[in-house]
Scaffold this active site. Structure first.
Site, PDB file in Angstrom:
ATOM      1  N   CYS A  68       0.840  -1.194   0.000  1.00 46.74           N
ATOM      2  CA  CYS A  68       0.000   0.000   0.000  1.00 46.74           C
ATOM      3  C   CYS A  68       0.878   1.248   0.000  1.00 46.74           C
ATOM      4  O   CYS A  68       0.689   2.162  -0.799  1.00 46.74           O
ATOM      5  CB  CYS A  68      -0.927  -0.008   1.221  1.00 46.74           C
ATOM      6  SG  CYS A  68      -2.121   1.344   1.224  1.00 46.74           S
ATOM      7  N   CYS A  69       1.879   1.257   0.898  1.00 45.97           N
ATOM      8  CA  CYS A  69       2.827   2.371   0.927  1.00 45.97           C
ATOM      9  C   CYS A  69       3.539   2.469  -0.416  1.00 45.97           C
ATOM     10  O   CYS A  69       3.829   3.567  -0.899  1.00 45.97           O
ATOM     11  CB  CYS A  69       3.878   2.158   2.024  1.00 45.97           C
ATOM     12  SG  CYS A  69       3.344   2.645   3.669  1.00 45.97           S
ATOM     13  N   CYS A  95      -1.379   8.131   7.039  1.00 41.67           N
ATOM     14  CA  CYS A  95      -2.698   7.858   6.477  1.00 41.67           C
ATOM     15  C   CYS A  95      -3.660   7.422   7.580  1.00 41.67           C
ATOM     16  O   CYS A  95      -3.252   6.771   8.542  1.00 41.67           O
ATOM     17  CB  CYS A  95      -2.580   6.754   5.425  1.00 41.67           C
ATOM     18  SG  CYS A  95      -1.521   7.229   4.062  1.00 41.67           S
ATOM     19  N   CYS A 139      -3.861   3.705   9.035  1.00 39.34           N
ATOM     20  CA  CYS A 139      -2.659   3.139   9.661  1.00 39.34           C
ATOM     21  C   CYS A 139      -2.153   3.973  10.832  1.00 39.34           C
ATOM     22  O   CYS A 139      -1.051   3.781  11.315  1.00 39.34           O
ATOM     23  CB  CYS A 139      -1.547   2.967   8.633  1.00 39.34           C
ATOM     24  SG  CYS A 139      -1.934   1.693   7.418  1.00 39.34           S
ATOM     25  N   CYS A 170       7.854   3.566   6.452  1.00 36.17           N
ATOM     26  CA  CYS A 170       7.240   3.336   5.164  1.00 36.17           C
ATOM     27  C   CYS A 170       8.345   3.269   4.125  1.00 36.17           C
ATOM     28  O   CYS A 170       9.486   3.612   4.382  1.00 36.17           O
ATOM     29  CB  CYS A 170       6.244   4.436   4.827  1.00 36.17           C
ATOM     30  SG  CYS A 170       7.022   5.992   4.473  1.00 36.17           S
TER      31      CYS A 170
END
Lengths: 551, 428
Positions: free
Chosen positions: B130-131, B212, B215, B238
C-alpha cells in the site's frame, strides 16, 4: 619543567589518532551518542548547553610560554577568542566544533599537551600548590611525583571505568594551597624521622552534593611505595565503590559508609599483596624526573621593594604589590599572581591576547614558566623583585593588573547557567555584581583576606562549601535562589561552611554579603583578624542576625 | 546497546564525495536546522533539491524553516487518498501561514490503484505494498529529477534512527538532508511554541505521528511517538525511508560464531547457566560464582568441563583455590561503563595465575577490548557488530604504549623504562 621524551610524544600522538578515529566514527553515525559519551569524556569533551566544551589538562598547573601561546592560538582559531581557567588548574574552551577537535588535539600535542582524562570516570589531572618549586614554606616540590602519578594514571586499563571521577591533589608543604582535604586522595609532603620525604595520605574528601573532609588513611608512605599504595586504594574503590547511584559513587561515600578503619585495613591487605612488585618506584626514577623540575639558575640578588613607599607614589601599584606577591624561596625573587578577576569580569576568563601577553612575560621574566591556580588565576612563579615594576606595567597594558589576590573580589565561580547544562542558577553574574559592589580598593583592603566561592548548582564546582562565604545557586519554583554558607575553609584547617537560614533572590545577594562584611568589620578584634578567624571566635549568631535580623 | 551502526552499509559511491558529506556533518551545531537547510538549498544543491512533507503533527517546524530559507522551494505532499480530512485542511493552513508558494500534490497512478487496490483495503492486507503504490512509486518518479531531498526525520523517533546525521549520501548517490536530526520531542514542541505555528488539528487529540488515516492510531503518554503508526504490525518505516542507504539492515552477527579467540571468531562451546540446570551434570556451562560457592562439592564432583561466571560484586577471592578446576572463566561486564571486571580479571590472571581461557561477556565493545586485553582477558563474546568487524579486521584504534605495567602475559614492553627494569628484576 617536564619535557616529553619520545615515549610521551608517541603516546599522545597515538591517543590523538585514536580519538580522531572515534570522532569520525561519531560524525559518520557509526557510533551513537551513548557509546561516544564515555570516549569523548575521557578526552575532555563535554556536551554543554550551547556547544561542545573541551577541557585541556594543565598537569599540576604548570605551563611553558609556548604552551600558553598555543592555547591562545586555539582560542582564536577554534573558539571565540578566549578560554576559561578552572579550579582543577585546567583550561576550558566553550565553543569548539566537534569536527575541529582532532585538529585541536594535534595542535596541543605539538606543544606536549592533551585533554586526556580531564573528564570521565577516571583519574583526573593531578593538581598541586600553584607555588610549587617556588614557595618559601615548601618541604619538597611535589611536581616530580605528580608527573610520575600522571604517567601511572594515564590510560590505566584497570581504572578507566571507575564508579565515578577520581581527583588527586598534592601539597609540598604544611600550608595547604591545593585543598587536598577535599579531594578523593590528598597527598601532603612529610619528612620521616630519618629525614626522608614521603607522603601523608588522605582519602575520601570531596565537595559536591555531600561535602566531606578527607580522612587520614596513612601517616607516611615513602616514594618507593606510593604507586603501589595508590593502586591499592584505587582497586578497593573500583571493586567496592557504589555504582547504583551516581550521587553516591565517589570514594568519599565508600569511606563514609564503610568506615575509614575498615577501608584502611582493606587497602593495607591489597598493598601487602602487591608491594615490592613492579610498581616499586626507584629513587633513580624520582631523581630523573626531578631533574626536569630543577630550580632555574637564580641570580644571587637581594633586592627588596618598599611596598609602603610605592603605595604612596602609586596606590594601585602598591596594592598590587601588597596582594599579588608570594614569598619566594630565593632571596630577591617573588611569585606573582596574575588575577583573572577584574572588577565586573567573568572569573577565570582570559582572552587570546591576554594569554599571549602573559606568555611573553613568563618568557622574559619568569624562566619561561607559569602556573594556573585552583583559584582560577595565573602565576609567574619566579620573578626578580627588580623586574616587578616592568611586569606590572605590562600587566596594566594587558588589563591584568588587578591587585586583588585573596581579597573579596578574587572569587572562585563556576560557569553556572550561562554555560553549564547541569547548573540550576547563574553564578558569573552574581560574582560580577558582588565584584562591582566591592570594587573600591580601600573597601577591599579594609576587608582583607576573604574567600567567596560561588556554585550554580549542588555539584559545587565553585567550591562554595569551602568558601569563607559560600554562595549556592538553586532553583525554587522556577526562580533562582541563593543559599549563603559561612565558615568554610579549604586549607589545612579544613571545614565545611554552614547555611544559616533561607536563601536569597539574585538581586538580594550583594546586600546580604555586605551585611555579613559590615558585621565582621564591626565585631573583629583588630583590623588584622581575618574574617574566618573572627567567624570562628564569634560563632554563627551575629552573622545570622546580619542576614535575617533577630526575629 | 544498539545495533544501529549497521544501518550504514558500506558505501559504494565515490569516496571523496562520501568524505565531503561526512565533513558537512561536523559543520553545524546539532540544533541549527536552519543553517543545515540553508547550506543544502543555497550552497550544496541550488535549484536541485526538494522537500517531501506529510503535513503531519510535526511538519510545521521543518516547513517553517523552509519558508525562512526559500518560500518557493518545491514541497511535495503525497495525497495517498487515505489521509484524514484534517490533514488536507492543514496543508492549506500551513501554506497560508508560512507563505509557501510551491506545494505540489502527488497522487498515485490510477492504474496501480485499479490493479492492486481495487477495494481500497490493501492497507489492511499488505501495508508495505500500500505504501509502495501510494508513496514510493509516485515519489520516485518525481524525485529522480532532484539531486537531493529534505526530510523531517529525527533521531528520537524510532530506535533505527538513533544515528541519523544531518547529511546522508544515498545508495544512488543523491543527498538526503535531515535538518531536524537532533531535535527531540521537546525541541519540536518548543519550536512550535516559539514561532507560534498552527497545530495539526489531530495533535491535540493525541496523535503524535500522523500518516494515512487507517494506519495511524493514538499514541499513549510516554510511548514512542511513532508507535501509533502501523500499530500491531512489524513495520516501522514506510517505503520512502526504507529504500535508501541499503535499507534498515539486520544484525550481521550470527549466533553461531560469536566467541573471538586467538584472532578469529569461532563457535562457542560454552553456554550460559540457565535456571533449572543441574550443577552435578551440566557441561560446558559457566556456573555463577555464587552458586558454585553454595554447592562447591557438587560442582567439583561434576566430571564435565565447565566454566565459572564472575559478576560485578562477586569476591573472586572466595573461589581462588578452585579456579584451576574450570576450563573457562567468564568475567561479566553488564555495561561497558562498569569497570569492576577489570579488577576481577587482573586478580584472576595476575594474583591467582589462572592459565585457562579468561573471557569477557556482556557489553563488550571495541573501545574497551584493548583495556580488557591488558587486564588479562584473552577471549571475547561479541554481539556488537562494529566491534565484531573491528576484531575480524584486526583494526582496533588504540594506544599501544603503556605507562604502567599490568598483567602477567604483558611483559611491560612499551612501559616506562624504570618499570620495565623493575619487572625484569622481579621475574629473574
Amino acid at each position: 619543567m617536564y619535557r616529553y621524551d619520545e615515549f610521551d610524544a608517541a603516546f599522545v600522538r597515538e591517543r590523538t589518532a585514536q580519538f580522531s578515529d572515534q570522532v569520525n566514527r561519531r560524525l559518520a553515525g557509526e557510533i551513537n551518542e551513548d557509546q561516544f559519551r564515555p570516549l569523548r569524556l575521557m578526552n575532555g569533551l563535554y556536551l554543554q548547553l550551547h556547544a561542545y566544551m573541551l577541557r585541556i589538562a594543565v598537569p599540576y598547573g604548570t605551563l611553558a610560554s609556548r604552551q600558553l601561546r598555543m592555547l591562545a592560538h586555539i582560542a582564536r582559531k577554534y573558539d571565540r577568542g578566549y578560554g576559561h581557567f578552572t579550579t582543577r588548574q585546567n583550561i576550558q574552551f566553550n565553543w569548539p566544533k566537534l569536527r575541529d577537535i582532532p585538529e585541536i588535539l594535534a595542535d596541543l600535542a605539538s606543544v606536549e599537551m592533551h585533554a586526556i582524562q580531564t573528564s570521565g570516570n577516571c583519574i583526573r589531572n593531578i593538581t598541586t600548590d600553584q607555588f610549587a618549586g617556588a614557595a618559601a614554606d615548601e618541604i619538597v616540590d611535589p611536581r616530580p611525583v605528580a608527573e610520575i602519578l600522571r604517567q601511572w594514571s594515564s590510560l590505566h586499563p584497570e581504572f578507566s571505568y571507575l564508579p565515578r571521577k577520581f581527583k588527586i591533589a598534592m601539597s609540598g608543604g604544611p600550608h595547604d594551597r591545593a585543598a587536598i582535604r577535599f579531594h578523593d586522595i590528598g597527598l601532603q609532603a612529610k619528612v620521616d624521622d630519618r629525614g626522608i620525604v614521603g607522603w601523608e595520605v588522605w582519602v575520601g574528601g570531596g565537595l559536591g552534593r555531600t561535602p566531606m573532609i578527607a580522612k587520614r588513611i596513612n601517616e607516611y608512605v615513602p616514594n618507593e611505595h606510593l604507586l603501589a599504595y595508590l593502586e591499592s586504594i584505587l582497586r578497593v574503590y573500583n571493586r567496592y565503590g557504589r555504582r547504583d547511584n551516581k550521587y553516591k559513587a565517589r570514594i568519599k561515600i565508600l569511606v563514609h559508609e564503610t568506615g575509614i578503619d575498615k577501608i584502611r585495613d582493606e587497602v593495607a591487605e591489597e598493598f601487602r599483596a602487591i608491594a615490592n612488585g613492579v610498581l616499586t618506584l626507584p629513587q633513580a626514577e624520582v631523581d630523573r624526573i626531578g631533574a626536569y623540575f630543577a630550580a632555574p639558575e637564580f641570580e644571587r640578588v637581594n633586592a627588596t621593594v618598599d611596598v609602603a613607599k610605592e603605595r604612596i607614589a602609586e596606590p594601585a601599584y602598591g596594592e598590587w604589590l601588597d596582594r599579588n606577591l608570594h614569598p619566594h624561596r630565593q632571596p630577591g625573587y617573588a611569585s606573582v599572581t596574575i588575577s583573572l578577576k577584574p572588577i565586573g569580569g567573568a572569573p577565570g576568563d582570559a582572552t587570546a591576547e591576554q594569554m599571549e601577553a602573559v606568555a611573553d612575560l613568563a618568557e622574559r621574566y619568569s624562566f619561561d614558566e607559569l602556573r594556573v591556580t585552583h583559584e582560577q588565576n595565573l602565576v609567574l612563579p619566579h620573578v626578580r623583585v627588580s623586574d616587578l615594576r616592568e611586569v606590572y606595567d605590562a600587566l596594566v597594558e594587558a588589563r591584568l593588573a588587578t591587585g586583588n589576590a585573596g581579597l573579596i573580589t578574587d572569587m572562585i565561580t563556576c560557569p553556572g547557567m550561562d554555560f553549564c547544562a547541569l547548573a540550576t542558577a547563574r553564578s558569573i553574574p552574581i560574582a560580577q555584581e558582588i565584584s562591582r559592589k566591592f570594587s573600591a580598593p580601600e573597601r577591599q583592603k579594609e576587608i582583607g583576606d576573604l574567600k567567596i566561592k560561588i556554585s550554580g548548582c549542588i555539584n559545587a564546582c565553585g567550591h562554595h562549601h569551602v568558601g569563607h562565604i559560600g554562595i549556592l545557586g538553586l532553583e525554587k519554583k522556577g526562580v533562582e535562589n541563593y543559599q549563603i554558607t559561612i565558615g568554610g575553609n579549604a586549607t589545612e584547617d579544613a571545614s565545611v561552611g554552614d547555611t544559616l537560614g533561607h536563601g536569597f533572590a539574585a538581586e538580594e545577594v550583594p546586600d546580604a554579603i555586605e551585611r555579613l562584611i559590615d558585621t565582621y568589620i564591626a565585631r573583629r578584634e583588630t583590623p588584622d583578624e581575618p574574617f574566618i578567624a573572627a567567624f570562628k571566635r564569634l560563632g554563627e549568631a551575629p552573622f545570622k542576625e546580619a542576614l535575617y535580623g533577630n526575629g | 546497546m544498539a545495533m544501529a551502526s549497521l544501518a550504514f552499509a558500506p558505501p559504494k559511491h565515490d569516496k571523496l564525495r562520501a568524505l565531503g558529506i561526512m565533513a558537512l556533518n561536523g559543520m553545524f551545531d546539532e540544533m541549527d536546522g536552519v543553517a543545515v537547510l540553508r547550506q543544502a538549498v543555497a550552497d550544496l544543491l541550488p535549484g536541485d533539491i526538494a522537500i517531501v512533507s506529510s503535513f503531519g503533527a510535526d511538519s510545521s517546524v521543518l516547513l517553517h524553516m523552509v519558508a525562512e530559507v526559500d518560500r518557493a522551494l518545491p514541497v511535495y505532499f503525497l495525497e495517498t487518498g487515505k489521509h484524514f480530512a484534517e490533514t488536507l485542511a492543514y496543508v492549506e493552513t500551513l501554506k497560508a501561514h508560512l507563505g509557501l508558494s510551491n506545494i505540489r500534490w502527488l497522487r498515485p497512478d490510477p492504474k496501480d490503484i485499479a490493479r492492486f487496490d481495487p477495494r481500497g483495503d490493501l492497507w489492511e492486507t499488505d501495508p508495505d505494498s500500500c505504501c509502495h503504490i501510494r508513496k514510493t512509486e509516485p515519489l520516485d518518479a518525481e524525485l529522480t529529477g532532484y539531486g537531493g531531498w529534505i526530510t523531517g526525520r529525527k533521531r528520537y523517533q524510532t530506535s533505527e534512527r538513533g544515528v541519523l546525521p544531518h547529511f546522508e549520501l544515498t545508495s544512488d548517490d543523491r543527498i538526503k538532508v535531515n535538518p531536524l536530526a537532533y531535535f527531540s520531542d521537546t525541541d519540536v514542541n518548543a519550536y512550535k511554541v516559539a514561532h507560534g505555528l498552527p497545530e495539526h488539528p489531530l495533535f491535540a487529540k493525541g496523535y503524535k505521528s500522523i500518516g494515512c488515516a487507517p494506519c495511524t492510531t493514538i499514541v499513549a503518554e510516554g510511548e514512542d511517538p511513532r508507535a501509533g503508526r502501523w500499530r500491531g504490525l512489524n513495520k516501522k518505516e514506510c517505503g520512502i525511508h526504507f529504500d535508501f542507504n541499503g535499507a534498515i539492515a539486520k544484525p550481521v552477527a550470527t549466533v553461531e560464531k560469536n566467541l573471538f579467540r586467538d584472532g578469529a571468531f569461532i563457535a562457542d562451546p560454552f553456554r550460559a547457566w540457565s535456571e533449572g540446570d543441574d550443577l552435578a551434570s551440566v557441561r560446558y556451562t559457566h556456573i555463577p560464582l555464587k552458586l558454585f560457592l553454595e554447592n562447591r562439592d557438587a560442582v567439583l564432583g561434576n566430571p564435565h568441563p565447565n566454566g565459572l561466571l564472575v559478576s560485578p560484586g562477586d569476591r573472586i577471592e572466595d573461589a581462588a583455590a578452585d579456579l584451576g578446576r574450570f576450563a573457562s572463566i567468564a568475567v561479566s561486564f553488564p555495561g561497558f561503563n562498569d569497570g569492576r571486571g577489570y579488577s576481577t580479571a587482573r586478580l584472576i590472571a595476575e594474583r591467582y595465575r589462572y592459565q585457562g581461557e579468561l573471557r569477557a561477556v556482556g557489553d563488550v565493545l571495541m573501545d574497551q577490548v584493548p583495556l580488557m586485553r591488558r587486564c588479562g582477558i584473552t577471549a571475547f563474546v561479541v554481539t556488537h557488530a562494529a566491534t565484531r568487524k573491528a576484531l575480524e579486521s584486526g583494526h582496533l584504534t588504540t594506544v599501544n604504549l603503556f605507562y604502567q605495567p599490568v598483567g602477567v602475559t604483558e611483559v611491560p614492553v612499551g612501559t616506562r623504562p624504570f618499570l620495565r627494569r623493575a619487572a625484569e628484576a622481579e621475574t629473574v
